[in-house]
Design a protein around this motif. Structure first.
Motif, PDB file in Angstrom:
ATOM      1  N   ALA A 118      -2.250 -14.705   9.687  1.00  0.00           N
ATOM      2  CA  ALA A 118      -2.992 -15.956   9.553  1.00  0.00           C
ATOM      3  C   ALA A 118      -4.151 -15.834   8.571  1.00  0.00           C
ATOM      4  O   ALA A 118      -4.573 -16.840   7.962  1.00  0.00           O
ATOM      5  CB  ALA A 118      -3.507 -16.399  10.927  1.00  0.00           C
ATOM      6  N   GLU A 119      -4.671 -14.630   8.369  1.00  0.00           N
ATOM      7  CA  GLU A 119      -5.796 -14.438   7.454  1.00  0.00           C
ATOM      8  C   GLU A 119      -5.405 -14.576   5.994  1.00  0.00           C
ATOM      9  O   GLU A 119      -6.268 -14.635   5.110  1.00  0.00           O
ATOM     10  CB  GLU A 119      -6.434 -13.062   7.698  1.00  0.00           C
ATOM     11  N   LYS A 157      11.376 -24.891  -5.064  1.00  0.00           N
ATOM     12  CA  LYS A 157      10.028 -24.872  -4.500  1.00  0.00           C
ATOM     13  C   LYS A 157       9.701 -23.459  -4.038  1.00  0.00           C
ATOM     14  O   LYS A 157      10.604 -22.665  -3.763  1.00  0.00           O
ATOM     15  CB  LYS A 157       9.931 -25.834  -3.315  1.00  0.00           C
ATOM     16  N   PRO A 158       8.405 -23.132  -3.905  1.00  0.00           N
ATOM     17  CA  PRO A 158       8.058 -21.787  -3.430  1.00  0.00           C
ATOM     18  C   PRO A 158       8.587 -21.521  -2.029  1.00  0.00           C
ATOM     19  O   PRO A 158       8.641 -22.420  -1.180  1.00  0.00           O
ATOM     20  CB  PRO A 158       6.518 -21.801  -3.448  1.00  0.00           C
ATOM     21  N   PHE A 159       8.971 -20.275  -1.803  1.00  0.00           N
ATOM     22  CA  PHE A 159       9.395 -19.861  -0.471  1.00  0.00           C
ATOM     23  C   PHE A 159       8.232 -19.998   0.514  1.00  0.00           C
ATOM     24  O   PHE A 159       7.070 -19.766   0.167  1.00  0.00           O
ATOM     25  CB  PHE A 159       9.851 -18.396  -0.485  1.00  0.00           C
ATOM     26  N   LYS A 216      10.885 -12.916  20.997  1.00  0.00           N
ATOM     27  CA  LYS A 216      10.787 -13.116  19.556  1.00  0.00           C
ATOM     28  C   LYS A 216       9.657 -14.082  19.230  1.00  0.00           C
ATOM     29  O   LYS A 216       9.513 -15.141  19.839  1.00  0.00           O
ATOM     30  CB  LYS A 216      12.114 -13.645  19.001  1.00  0.00           C
ATOM     31  N   GLU A 217       8.876 -13.706  18.226  1.00  0.00           N
ATOM     32  CA  GLU A 217       7.760 -14.523  17.786  1.00  0.00           C
ATOM     33  C   GLU A 217       7.898 -14.784  16.294  1.00  0.00           C
ATOM     34  O   GLU A 217       8.136 -13.867  15.514  1.00  0.00           O
ATOM     35  CB  GLU A 217       6.443 -13.798  18.070  1.00  0.00           C
ATOM     36  N   GLN A 218       7.769 -16.037  15.897  1.00  0.00           N
ATOM     37  CA  GLN A 218       7.865 -16.408  14.480  1.00  0.00           C
ATOM     38  C   GLN A 218       6.644 -17.227  14.093  1.00  0.00           C
ATOM     39  O   GLN A 218       6.215 -18.122  14.814  1.00  0.00           O
ATOM     40  CB  GLN A 218       9.149 -17.200  14.204  1.00  0.00           C
ATOM     41  N   LEU A 219       6.115 -16.908  12.917  1.00  0.00           N
ATOM     42  CA  LEU A 219       4.905 -17.547  12.434  1.00  0.00           C
ATOM     43  C   LEU A 219       5.081 -17.925  10.972  1.00  0.00           C
ATOM     44  O   LEU A 219       5.543 -17.127  10.164  1.00  0.00           O
ATOM     45  CB  LEU A 219       3.718 -16.583  12.584  1.00  0.00           C
ATOM     46  N   THR A 220       4.738 -19.149  10.619  1.00  0.00           N
ATOM     47  CA  THR A 220       4.740 -19.599   9.229  1.00  0.00           C
ATOM     48  C   THR A 220       3.301 -19.808   8.782  1.00  0.00           C
ATOM     49  O   THR A 220       2.532 -20.498   9.458  1.00  0.00           O
ATOM     50  CB  THR A 220       5.524 -20.912   9.067  1.00  0.00           C
ATOM     51  N   VAL A 262       8.061 -12.506  11.402  1.00  0.00           N
ATOM     52  CA  VAL A 262       8.866 -12.435  12.629  1.00  0.00           C
ATOM     53  C   VAL A 262       8.670 -11.068  13.268  1.00  0.00           C
ATOM     54  O   VAL A 262       8.633 -10.044  12.577  1.00  0.00           O
ATOM     55  CB  VAL A 262      10.373 -12.654  12.325  1.00  0.00           C
ATOM     56  N   ARG A 263       8.569 -11.076  14.596  1.00  0.00           N
ATOM     57  CA  ARG A 263       8.575  -9.813  15.342  1.00  0.00           C
ATOM     58  C   ARG A 263       9.154 -10.068  16.721  1.00  0.00           C
ATOM     59  O   ARG A 263       9.154 -11.197  17.222  1.00  0.00           O
ATOM     60  CB  ARG A 263       7.171  -9.228  15.453  1.00  0.00           C
ATOM     61  N   GLY A 264       9.657  -8.996  17.333  1.00  0.00           N
ATOM     62  CA  GLY A 264      10.275  -9.110  18.638  1.00  0.00           C
ATOM     63  C   GLY A 264      11.695  -9.632  18.564  1.00  0.00           C
ATOM     64  O   GLY A 264      12.172 -10.072  17.510  1.00  0.00           O
ATOM     65  N   LYS A 265      12.379  -9.605  19.700  1.00  0.00           N
ATOM     66  CA  LYS A 265      13.763 -10.066  19.778  1.00  0.00           C
ATOM     67  C   LYS A 265      13.962 -10.869  21.059  1.00  0.00           C
ATOM     68  O   LYS A 265      13.196 -10.733  22.019  1.00  0.00           O
ATOM     69  CB  LYS A 265      14.738  -8.885  19.748  1.00  0.00           C
TER      70      LYS A 265
END
Length: 304
Positions: free
Chosen positions: A186-187, A203-205, A217-221, A210-213
């Motif tokens: 996030a920083e 467009k830019p990616f 599982k945790e995903q952050l944009t 992502v971590r965990g399963k």
């Protein structure tokens, strides 16, 4: 005069008669009866409106018109036979020209070191390697096989996943000394982040972590930004090495730089984001042996 299969068939029968010297011997070569050969020549004469053979009970001789026809037609018949042999041979023999469109990272880090082995396996293969955008039309570009990163859209092409490559977030030590090291994804909103254009969307990616399963599982944009936007992955890596900003790149292109300390992986505790590499060919129908061999070679390379 239109050229059709019956005319070509009649010419082939005439050539067999001339070369064997009789209807019966020509029939043996062609798998026909002597009377069938005779009827085929008669049909050809009727179609052309000239007598091609003088027939006696003991011998056959070409007429003047027949000799001229044979002289002009035989080279073309031989060319057709040779072309058919080449094409049919391509279905079982790895040879001839093969045009492949390759992602530059795959070409540089995976295929190029293995090219001597490919040459040793298939010495008659003439390989041309080109680079087209990931969304390019393979048929229009005359490409037999392509290796592309990213999910492949539904189409008539045959697609096979070669591997999943990790996405790493990296920066140069010089950048981190100047701007400080972010401790969590996030920083990154406070940092200069090098943007890379997705060739399929223009467009830019997005920067995804992502971590965990499974249920864990945790995903952050993270909505990153920066003053540099690129379409050249190598240029982006070099800019990152020079300290221009933080980059998200495929492990394939920077593992050696991370290993020797040139770049620093910022979030090794978020290792789950990956990007697929596919090999595709334009059609599912009867691929030449060279296409199948090249695809199998790439699959083997990525499996090791």
């Amino acid at each position: 005069m239109s050229i059709d299969g019956r005319l070509l068939a009649g010419m082939s029968v005439l050539a067999a008669v001339v070369e064997s010297g009789s209807f019966s011997k020509a029939g043996e070569v062609l798998g026909m009866s002597a009377s069938g050969v005779s009827r085929a020549v008669s049909r050809l004469e009727e179609r052309l409106g000239v007598r091609l053979l003088d027939r006696t009970t003991r011998s056959l001789h070409l007429t003047g018109e027949g000799a001229r026809l044979y002289e002009h037609a035989v080279p073309h018949l031989e060319g057709i036979e040779e072309a058919a042999n080449v094409v049919s041979g391509a279905a079982v023999s790895v040879r001839g020209a093969l045009r492949v469109s390759l992602n530059p990272l795959f070409a540089r880090y995976v295929l190029a070191p293995a090219l001597p082995r490919l040459q040793a396996l298939y010495p008659d293969l003439m390989l041309t390697m080109v680079q087209f955008p990931g969304s390019g039309d393979l048929v229009a570009e005359g490409v037999d096989v392509a290796v592309r990163f990213g999910p492949q859209p539904a189409s008539t092409m045959t697609s096979r996943k070669l591997l999943e490559n990790r996405v790493l977030t990296v920066a140069a030590p010089s950048y981190l000394e100047r701007r400080g090291r972010p401790r969590k994804p996030a920083e990154l909103v406070k940092h200069d982040c090098l943007q890379y254009i997705d060739p399929q969307r223009g467009k830019p990616f997005e920067w995804i972590f992502v971590r965990g399963k499974g249920r864990a599982k945790e995903q952050l944009t993270v909505a990153t930004s920066g003053s540099l936007t690129m379409t050249d992955a190598d240029a982006m890596v070099q800019a990152c090495v020079a300290g221009a900003g933080v980059a998200q790149v495929l492990a394939l292109s920077v593992e050696h730089l991370v290993a020797d300390g040139t770049l620093v992986e910022l979030f090794p505790d978020w290792p789950g984001e990956t990007f697929p590499l596919h090999i595709v060919r334009p059609s599912r129908r009867l691929p030449p042996a060279s296409v199948e061999a090249f695809m199998a070679f790439c699959i083997e390379l990525c499996a090791t």
